[in-house]
Design a protein around this motif. Structure first.
Motif, PDB file in Angstrom:
ATOM      1  N   THR A  37       1.756   8.617  13.209  1.00  0.00           N
ATOM      2  CA  THR A  37       0.337   8.262  13.261  1.00  0.00           C
ATOM      3  C   THR A  37       0.029   6.975  12.515  1.00  0.00           C
ATOM      4  OG1 THR A  37      -0.273  10.592  13.404  1.00  0.00           O
ATOM      5  CG2 THR A  37      -2.002   9.076  12.731  1.00  0.00           C
ATOM      6  N   TYR A  38       0.633   6.785  11.346  1.00  0.00           N
ATOM      7  CA  TYR A  38       0.192   5.707  10.458  1.00  0.00           C
ATOM      8  C   TYR A  38       1.139   4.509  10.393  1.00  0.00           C
ATOM      9  CZ  TYR A  38      -3.124   9.255   9.086  1.00  0.00           C
ATOM     10  OH  TYR A  38      -4.103  10.206   9.107  1.00  0.00           O
ATOM     11  N   THR A  48       2.010  25.644  19.700  1.00  0.00           N
ATOM     12  CA  THR A  48       1.004  25.409  20.741  1.00  0.00           C
ATOM     13  C   THR A  48       0.212  24.138  20.448  1.00  0.00           C
ATOM     14  OG1 THR A  48       0.809  27.780  21.147  1.00  0.00           O
ATOM     15  CG2 THR A  48      -1.006  26.396  21.916  1.00  0.00           C
ATOM     16  N   VAL A  49      -0.244  24.012  19.198  1.00  0.00           N
ATOM     17  CA  VAL A  49      -1.009  22.812  18.802  1.00  0.00           C
ATOM     18  C   VAL A  49      -0.123  21.574  18.917  1.00  0.00           C
ATOM     19  CG1 VAL A  49      -2.200  21.692  16.879  1.00  0.00           C
ATOM     20  CG2 VAL A  49      -2.596  24.111  17.339  1.00  0.00           C
ATOM     21  N   SER A 103       2.203  14.049  21.757  1.00  0.00           N
ATOM     22  CA  SER A 103       2.338  12.770  22.464  1.00  0.00           C
ATOM     23  C   SER A 103       1.234  11.780  22.106  1.00  0.00           C
ATOM     24  CB  SER A 103       2.357  13.004  23.977  1.00  0.00           C
ATOM     25  OG  SER A 103       1.153  13.617  24.384  1.00  0.00           O
ATOM     26  N   GLY A 104       0.135  12.253  21.539  1.00  0.00           N
ATOM     27  CA  GLY A 104      -0.959  11.356  21.176  1.00  0.00           C
ATOM     28  C   GLY A 104      -0.977  10.955  19.721  1.00  0.00           C
ATOM     29  N   LEU A 105       0.073  11.284  18.979  1.00  0.00           N
ATOM     30  CA  LEU A 105       0.071  11.014  17.539  1.00  0.00           C
ATOM     31  C   LEU A 105      -0.070   9.540  17.185  1.00  0.00           C
ATOM     32  CD1 LEU A 105       2.725  13.525  16.165  1.00  0.00           C
ATOM     33  CD2 LEU A 105       0.294  13.438  15.603  1.00  0.00           C
ATOM     34  N   ASN A 106       0.547   8.657  17.953  1.00  0.00           N
ATOM     35  CA  ASN A 106       0.466   7.235  17.585  1.00  0.00           C
ATOM     36  C   ASN A 106      -0.831   6.579  18.043  1.00  0.00           C
ATOM     37  OD1 ASN A 106       1.274   7.410  20.224  1.00  0.00           O
ATOM     38  ND2 ASN A 106       2.795   5.782  20.104  1.00  0.00           N
ATOM     39  N   ASN A 156      -3.222  14.109  14.810  1.00  0.00           N
ATOM     40  CA  ASN A 156      -2.572  14.307  13.517  1.00  0.00           C
ATOM     41  C   ASN A 156      -3.282  15.415  12.738  1.00  0.00           C
ATOM     42  OD1 ASN A 156      -2.468  13.923  10.518  1.00  0.00           O
ATOM     43  ND2 ASN A 156      -0.970  12.360  11.048  1.00  0.00           N
ATOM     44  N   GLN A 157      -4.596  15.351  12.718  1.00  0.00           N
ATOM     45  CA  GLN A 157      -5.374  16.329  11.956  1.00  0.00           C
ATOM     46  C   GLN A 157      -5.190  17.751  12.500  1.00  0.00           C
ATOM     47  OE1 GLN A 157      -9.235  14.556  12.232  1.00  0.00           O
ATOM     48  NE2 GLN A 157      -8.908  13.214  10.469  1.00  0.00           N
TER      49      GLN A 157
END
Length: 142
Positions: free
Chosen positions: A64-65, A104-105, A111-114, A120-121
């Motif tokens: 993410t960061y 599940t989460v 795939s959308g972390l970046n 991320n949350q």
């Protein structure tokens, strides 16, 4: 004959009592050893789950960061998730449920972390819930 049996019983009463005490003590000791071994296994699995959850969190935050895009880390994330789910089965049904929720989460958001801090949350929250549940469960072991 009944008198002879009664006399034999009275003569050997101390041996009979000693045998009964030995059997009870051995049974208790065996039961206690089994319980202790189960608790050791649960603790070890719990510590491994928390270790893998920490690795997963490092991957989540890195993805993410930072600008780093590494597919090997994505595979490592899946490995951590699957190991967490497998180990959770050894701990308890509640922990297994938390691990399945994390998976599940993760499946819905990895795939959308970046691109998305909300992903991320969501994963972090599920990961933290799992670790908290493991800590609580381990604290209750005797």
């Amino acid at each position: 004959m009944a008198i002879n049996l009664k006399l034999q019983f009275e003569k050997n009463l101390l041996a009979i009592i000693s045998l009964a005490v030995a059997i009870v003590a051995l049974s208790y000791n065996s039961w206690r050893n089994e319980l202790s071994e189960d608790n050791r296994n649960i603790r070890e699995a719990g510590f491994e789950v928390m270790r893998e959850a920490a690795k997963l969190q490092a991957y989540i935050d890195t993805k993410t960061y930072t600008d780093k895009d590494n597919s090997d880390e994505a595979i490592a994330g899946w490995v951590s998730i699957n190991l967490i789910v497998s180990l959770s089965e050894l701990i308890s049904v509640d922990i297994q449920s938390e691990a399945i929720n994390l998976k599940t989460v993760w499946t819905e958001n990895w795939s959308g972390l970046n691109e998305d801090k909300a992903a991320n949350q969501k994963i972090t929250q599920a990961n933290n819930q799992l670790v908290s549940a493991v800590r609580t469960h381990l604290a209750r072991l005797k």
